[in-house]
Design a protein around this motif. Structure first.
Motif: not given
Length: 84
Positions: A11-16
């Motif tokens: 997910x995008x949140x995990x990438x951050x």
């Protein structure tokens, strides 16, 4: 030894979260552990055949994420089967 554990998925949140955890790890000299839990499989006394396959899939996902974020040797990796 102090450790940062960062839960990962695609997910995008995990990438951050990975970017922040990686930066903290490097700047503070802390061990970084990337962890991924494969949901929907129960664990009792070990991992069954389906659980082994799920765990291997989780390990491949985690390895892709580590490569994508250039997290080779400084990060430890864990893929487990169970309840997130």
């Amino acid at each position: 030894m102090k450790t940062i554990v960062c839960a990962v998925d695609e997910s995008a949140g995990a990438a951050e979260a990975i970017a922040v955890a990686s930066g903290l790890s490097k700047n503070l000299g802390l061990r970084l552990v990337l962890a991924h839990v494969v949901d929907g499989q129960s664990r009792s006394n070990g991992v069954g055949v389906g659980g082994v396959e799920a765990q291997q899939g989780g390990q491949r996902l985690r390895e892709r994420i580590a490569r994508k974020h250039n997290l080779g040797s400084p990060a430890d990796h864990r893929a487990e089967v169970g309840d997130r």
